[in-house]
Scaffold this active site. Sequence first.
Site, PDB file in Angstrom:
ATOM      1  N   LYS A  83       0.836  -1.214   0.000  1.00 21.10           N
ATOM      2  CA  LYS A  83       0.000   0.000   0.000  1.00 21.10           C
ATOM      3  C   LYS A  83       0.870   1.264   0.000  1.00 21.10           C
ATOM      4  O   LYS A  83       0.630   2.192  -0.765  1.00 21.10           O
ATOM      5  CB  LYS A  83      -0.957  -0.017   1.208  1.00 21.10           C
ATOM      6  CG  LYS A  83      -1.917  -1.209   1.182  1.00 21.10           C
ATOM      7  CD  LYS A  83      -2.910  -1.185   2.301  1.00 21.10           C
ATOM      8  CE  LYS A  83      -2.290  -1.379   3.658  1.00 21.10           C
ATOM      9  NZ  LYS A  83      -1.620  -2.696   3.829  1.00 21.10           N
ATOM     10  N   THR A  84       1.900   1.265   0.858  1.00 21.24           N
ATOM     11  CA  THR A  84       2.787   2.436   0.891  1.00 21.24           C
ATOM     12  C   THR A  84       3.496   2.584  -0.455  1.00 21.24           C
ATOM     13  O   THR A  84       3.604   3.682  -1.007  1.00 21.24           O
ATOM     14  CB  THR A  84       3.839   2.270   2.017  1.00 21.24           C
ATOM     15  OG1 THR A  84       3.148   1.962   3.223  1.00 21.24           O
ATOM     16  CG2 THR A  84       4.659   3.522   2.200  1.00 21.24           C
ATOM     17  N   ASP A 128      -1.740   6.497   6.320  1.00 17.69           N
ATOM     18  CA  ASP A 128      -1.738   5.072   6.642  1.00 17.69           C
ATOM     19  C   ASP A 128      -2.649   4.841   7.848  1.00 17.69           C
ATOM     20  O   ASP A 128      -2.837   5.753   8.653  1.00 17.69           O
ATOM     21  CB  ASP A 128      -0.292   4.661   6.989  1.00 17.69           C
ATOM     22  CG  ASP A 128      -0.068   3.173   6.784  1.00 17.69           C
ATOM     23  OD1 ASP A 128      -0.999   2.486   6.328  1.00 17.69           O
ATOM     24  OD2 ASP A 128       1.033   2.699   7.085  1.00 17.69           O
ATOM     25  N   THR A 177      -6.044  -1.635   6.857  1.00 18.79           N
ATOM     26  CA  THR A 177      -6.055  -3.088   6.795  1.00 18.79           C
ATOM     27  C   THR A 177      -7.506  -3.579   6.782  1.00 18.79           C
ATOM     28  O   THR A 177      -7.775  -4.702   6.413  1.00 18.79           O
ATOM     29  CB  THR A 177      -5.333  -3.692   8.015  1.00 18.79           C
ATOM     30  OG1 THR A 177      -5.767  -2.994   9.184  1.00 18.79           O
ATOM     31  CG2 THR A 177      -3.833  -3.566   7.876  1.00 18.79           C
ATOM     32  N   ARG A 236       6.517  -8.262   1.562  1.00 13.70           N
ATOM     33  CA  ARG A 236       7.440  -7.863   2.651  1.00 13.70           C
ATOM     34  C   ARG A 236       8.131  -9.094   3.242  1.00 13.70           C
ATOM     35  O   ARG A 236       9.327  -9.081   3.500  1.00 13.70           O
ATOM     36  CB  ARG A 236       6.673  -7.122   3.751  1.00 13.70           C
ATOM     37  CG  ARG A 236       7.506  -6.939   5.024  1.00 13.70           C
ATOM     38  CD  ARG A 236       6.862  -6.053   6.057  1.00 13.70           C
ATOM     39  NE  ARG A 236       6.804  -4.685   5.604  1.00 13.70           N
ATOM     40  CZ  ARG A 236       5.754  -3.900   5.743  1.00 13.70           C
ATOM     41  NH1 ARG A 236       4.647  -4.356   6.315  1.00 13.70           N
ATOM     42  NH2 ARG A 236       5.787  -2.658   5.318  1.00 13.70           N
TER      43      ARG A 236
HETATM   44  N1  LIG Z   1       3.907  -5.436  -5.921  1.00 17.21           N
HETATM   45  C1  LIG Z   1       5.128  -5.384  -5.400  1.00 17.21           C
HETATM   46  N2  LIG Z   1       6.194  -5.607  -6.158  1.00 17.21           N
HETATM   47  C2  LIG Z   1       7.443  -5.592  -5.626  1.00 17.21           C
HETATM   48  N3  LIG Z   1       7.709  -5.333  -4.323  1.00 17.21           N
HETATM   49  C3  LIG Z   1       6.672  -5.070  -3.531  1.00 17.21           C
HETATM   50  C4  LIG Z   1       5.335  -5.071  -4.023  1.00 17.21           C
HETATM   51  N4  LIG Z   1       4.505  -4.792  -3.009  1.00 17.21           N
HETATM   52  C5  LIG Z   1       5.276  -4.607  -1.925  1.00 17.21           C
HETATM   53  N5  LIG Z   1       6.577  -4.771  -2.224  1.00 17.21           N
HETATM   54  C6  LIG Z   1       7.692  -4.690  -1.285  1.00 17.21           C
HETATM   55  O1  LIG Z   1       7.242  -5.107   0.000  1.00 17.21           O
HETATM   56  C7  LIG Z   1       7.668  -4.211   1.010  1.00 17.21           C
HETATM   57  C8  LIG Z   1       6.473  -3.763   1.823  1.00 17.21           C
HETATM   58  O2  LIG Z   1       5.614  -2.986   1.025  1.00 17.21           O
HETATM   59  P1  LIG Z   1       4.779  -1.745   1.628  1.00 17.21           P
HETATM   60  O3  LIG Z   1       5.561  -1.054   2.705  1.00 17.21           O
HETATM   61  O4  LIG Z   1       4.349  -0.931   0.480  1.00 17.21           O
HETATM   62  O5  LIG Z   1       3.554  -2.506   2.267  1.00 17.21           O
HETATM   63  P2  LIG Z   1       2.289  -1.891   3.025  1.00 17.21           P
HETATM   64  O6  LIG Z   1       1.087  -2.588   2.492  1.00 17.21           O
HETATM   65  O7  LIG Z   1       2.298  -0.410   2.958  1.00 17.21           O
HETATM   66  O8  LIG Z   1       2.552  -2.356   4.507  1.00 17.21           O
HETATM   67  P3  LIG Z   1       2.027  -1.635   5.853  1.00 17.21           P
HETATM   68  O9  LIG Z   1       0.544  -1.748   5.807  1.00 17.21           O
HETATM   69  O10 LIG Z   1       2.655  -2.475   6.943  1.00 17.21           O
HETATM   70  O11 LIG Z   1       2.529  -0.230   5.822  1.00 17.21           O
HETATM   71  C9  LIG Z   1       8.400  -3.078   0.304  1.00 17.21           C
HETATM   72  O12 LIG Z   1       9.784  -3.264   0.475  1.00 17.21           O
HETATM   73  C10 LIG Z   1       8.106  -3.233  -1.163  1.00 17.21           C
HETATM   74  O13 LIG Z   1       9.280  -3.058  -1.912  1.00 17.21           O
END
Ligand SMILES: Nc1ncnc2c1ncn2[C@@H]1O[C@H](COP(=O)(O)OP(=O)(O)OP(=O)(O)O)[C@@H](O)[C@H]1O
Length: 367
Positions: A83-84, A128, A177, A236
């Site tokens: 998401k981030t 977030d 979430t 992740r």
């Molecule tokens: N579609 C994707 N392709 C490649 N790498 C990804 C992808 N999605 C996530 N990642 C990798 O996974 C890691 C976590 O992603 P991210 O921080 O965006 O998750 P999030 O959903 O925002 O988590 P949170 O809810 O805990 O903040 C990052 O290092 C990112 O590089």
Amino acid sequence: MSRDEDQQYAAGAAADGGVDRLVGPEADSEESAVEAALRPKELGEFIGQPKVREQLDLVLKAARQRNGTADHVLLSGAPGLGKTTLSMIIAAEMAAPIRITSGPAIQHAGDLAAILSSLQEGEVLFLDEIHRMSRPAEEMLYMAMEDFRVDVIVGKGPGATAIPLELPPFTLVGATTRAGLLPPPLRDRFGFTAHMEFYEPHELEQVVHRSARLLDVEIDTDGAAEIAGRSRGTPRIANRLLRRVRDYAQVKADGSIDQDIASRALGVYEVDERGLDRLDRAVLTALLKLFGGGPVGLSTLSVAVGEERETVEEVAEPFLVREGLLARTPRGRIATPAAWDHLDMPRPTQNPPHPPGGSGQQGLFGA
Ligand SMILES: Nc1ncnc2c1ncn2[C@@H]1O[C@H](COP(=O)(O)OP(=O)(O)OP(=O)(O)O)[C@@H](O)[C@H]1O
């Protein structure tokens, strides 16, 4: 390498604090810098989530063609699914700056007013855990999202006055979430809502290959598949497991990763072929061995594994349920037939024995 050597390696890793919940979906405190380096920077680089990508691509292209600001975007899905990353991609694709904050950081409407009033035109505001914002801040956000305006309250009590403040157009990207926790008036103000799904193994394989390239680690197809299969559908976790396997390959072999190295390394860290870790397996083992597969109450099960009720319920169970290994029923927790298979234990041929003082009702194997 021998089993003894692997055990010594495991002890060393444990002493570094390295084996604690390697498969947890949340980022740990030291992870953000590494994650930043591995984030895809544009939509074309983002792996998986084909529907979300296609729809978002249209939203962003249309906004660019109009020379306008993209609609507000709501992203929902489990931690670690990107998401981030996607919010940063939205900003990059719109050639706009991004401001990152979170619901728990905005406890007063004034905190939000300060952020909103300092936004530049077209800026992306990433919020977030938007479901954890305070109520007054949430209400201020309604007006900001719809009319690009906020009322700043000056003074207190009967003498308080509301001073309207115009805001430049901006794009709010909210992440949660649990979209169901958002009040409908807030949810309705997003022009585009996307639900992020857990990733398929072949998509995680691509994530592992891409990250290995960026980390300058050699990995073959089977090695990447081995890591992907244990990553619980979450990029992740895939990236984290890759880093631990890289350590192992560097210390115990020539640095390159194949299936054997990946499997040995993750064995050391007690992450099994399906992504279960020690806690998950302890819960499942207790359920099968001590309670014949259930049904058993959560409190009893927690005592049996020596963990807090909340830990079992919130940390271990969601993945076990998602994997179809455990079911939550009104009568208690029960193991599914797949759980016996996974732990290599013979499925009971008749109704499983009941726990001492149990309800006497039947589990999944019941008639
Ligand atoms: N579609 C994707 N392709 C490649 N790498 C990804 C992808 N999605 C996530 N990642 C990798 O996974 C890691 C976590 O992603 P991210 O921080 O965006 O998750 P999030 O959903 O925002 O988590 P949170 O809810 O805990 O903040 C990052 O290092 C990112 O590089």
